[in-house]
Design a protein around this motif. Structure first.
Motif, short mmCIF file in Angstrom:
data_model
loop_
_atom_site.label_atom_id
_atom_site.label_comp_id
_atom_site.label_asym_id
_atom_site.label_seq_id
_atom_site.Cartn_x
_atom_site.Cartn_y
_atom_site.Cartn_z
N LEU A 84 0.82 -1.21 0.00
CA LEU A 84 0.00 0.00 0.00
C LEU A 84 0.86 1.26 0.00
CD1 LEU A 84 -2.60 -1.15 2.69
CD2 LEU A 84 -2.96 -1.04 0.22
N VAL A 85 0.48 2.21 -0.85
CA VAL A 85 1.06 3.56 -0.83
C VAL A 85 -0.11 4.53 -0.61
CG1 VAL A 85 3.07 2.99 -2.24
CG2 VAL A 85 0.94 3.72 -3.36
N PRO A 86 0.17 5.75 -0.16
CA PRO A 86 -0.93 6.59 0.32
C PRO A 86 -2.03 6.92 -0.70
CG PRO A 86 1.15 7.38 1.20
CD PRO A 86 1.49 6.31 0.20
N THR A 87 -1.64 7.35 -1.90
CA THR A 87 -2.64 7.89 -2.82
C THR A 87 -2.33 7.51 -4.26
OG1 THR A 87 -1.37 9.92 -3.17
CG2 THR A 87 -2.97 9.92 -1.34
N GLU A 88 -3.24 7.88 -5.16
CA GLU A 88 -2.98 7.68 -6.59
C GLU A 88 -1.81 8.54 -7.05
OE1 GLU A 88 -6.55 7.51 -9.13
OE2 GLU A 88 -7.70 7.41 -7.25
N ASP A 89 -1.63 9.72 -6.48
CA ASP A 89 -0.46 10.54 -6.82
C ASP A 89 0.83 9.81 -6.47
OD1 ASP A 89 -2.02 12.61 -7.77
OD2 ASP A 89 -1.90 13.79 -5.92
N SER A 90 0.79 8.98 -5.43
CA SER A 90 1.97 8.20 -5.06
C SER A 90 2.36 7.22 -6.16
CB SER A 90 1.72 7.44 -3.75
OG SER A 90 1.42 8.33 -2.70
N LEU A 91 1.37 6.69 -6.86
CA LEU A 91 1.67 5.76 -7.96
C LEU A 91 2.42 6.48 -9.07
CD1 LEU A 91 -1.69 3.78 -8.20
CD2 LEU A 91 0.40 3.11 -7.00
N VAL A 92 2.06 7.73 -9.34
CA VAL A 92 2.78 8.52 -10.34
C VAL A 92 4.22 8.72 -9.90
CG1 VAL A 92 2.87 10.73 -11.55
CG2 VAL A 92 0.65 9.67 -11.06
N TYR A 93 4.41 9.07 -8.63
CA TYR A 93 5.77 9.21 -8.07
C TYR A 93 6.56 7.91 -8.26
CZ TYR A 93 9.51 9.18 -4.62
OH TYR A 93 10.74 9.05 -4.01
#
Length: 314
Positions: A84-93
């Motif tokens: 798990l990562v915090p948000t969808e923006d984290s997936l972009v990162y």
């Protein structure tokens, strides 16, 4: 009636502890919370990575086997780890970070009805990052010294994928453990230990064919959580009543656990939350030196002679 609060840890095989250490600490940004050995084969490193203290549900564990061959993928195996990562923006990162480190990865997509990014480590272990969007355990702690910014750090374990020849067999085992079946198609079922939460979710895929031959980058077992010794003893009896032999309760010093295989041969561990990795170290220096449980401490010189140093050892 006892319930399973979620995943505890998951254990894999690696050919090279030094390479593994670099990938999970410096690329994925996890903390190495325990540098120890396989208690059943002390000449073998056992590495644990996780959050600040290696909280239950955050732990990725690796056994080093220097002479192991490659994995021959197949059925009757645990086939993917969700993190798990915090948000969808984290997936972009993470998509950009993985590209910068030349890590094999895909495009942002969906998996288990969540925004997702699939990738593999250097040994072919299949991992998927999942946007948590609030689905976290409140005591998970971000690692202040991680090279990954806190707003994008890996939080802990999410959906675990298991591929088997006989879906109904493993389904009945999970139901015995009080998992809830969330969805079912002809060849896939989703189970959750806590309804609606990814940190205890298991996706079962049915696939006929040859069984996986384990090697580097394969998954050895999944450990699921119980709170204490009393609950562990309950599940030991419950599993036996269903006809599965167990290892009996084993004191691993950092936690107590038991092991059993379900009908497809998938190895499960049931492990207690405590006492945890701070039992023989303080939070500030966790994972920086070789820790041995008391019953192995008298063999330290012999054990250290068989281990190659890993970056960061002290």
């Amino acid at each position: 009636m006892y319930t399973i609060p979620g995943h505890h840890h998951i254990s894999m095989l690696t050919k090279d502890a030094k390479q593994n250490n670099h990938f999970y600490r410096h690329i994925l940004g996890l903390r190495r919370v325990k540098l120890t050995v396989n208690q059943d084969a002390p000449s073998m490193y056992h590495l644990f990575y996780g959050d600040t203290t290696g909280s239950p549900g955050t732990e990725l564990s690796f056994f080093e086997m220097p002479f192991i061959g490659r994995t021959h993928r197949g059925t009757n195996a645990i086939t993917q780890i969700g993190l798990l990562v915090p948000t969808e923006d984290s997936l972009v990162y993470w998509q950009q970070r993985l590209a910068n480190y030349n890590v094999k990865h895909g495009e942002i997509t969906t998996y288990a009805n969540r925004p997702a990014l699939h990738f593999e480590d250097e040994e072919g272990l299949r991992i998927v990052l999942l946007a948590a969007n609030g689905e976290v355990i409140d005591y998970w702690q971000t690692w202040a010294k991680s090279p990954v910014p806190a707003e994008h750090q890996i939080l802990g374990m999410g959906t675990v994928e298991i591929t088997v020849k006989r879906l109904d067999k493993i389904a009945s085992t999970l139901q015995m453990l009080n998992y809830k079946e969330i969805s079912r198609t002809e060849d896939e079922a989703v189970f959750q230990s806590i309804k609606g939460q990814a940190f205890g979710e298991i996706v079962i895929k049915e696939l006929d064919g040859p069984s996986e031959k384990p090697g580097r980058g394969s998954i050895h077992h999944l450990a699921i959580r119980v709170r204490n010794h009393e609950e562990l003893a309950y599940w030991d009896e419950r599993v036996k009543e269903l006809g599965f032999p167990t290892s009996g309760i084993i004191d691993r010093y950092y936690f107590e656990s038991l092991y059993f295989r379900e009908s497809n041969g998938i190895l499960f561990e049931i492990a207690t939350d405590g006492p945890g990795f701070t039992i023989d170290g303080d939070i500030a220096t966790l994972g920086e030196k070789l820790d041995l449980p008391p019953f192995l401490e008298g063999r330290r010189t012999e054990i250290e002679a068989h281990l190659k140093p890993i970056e960061g050892d002290k």
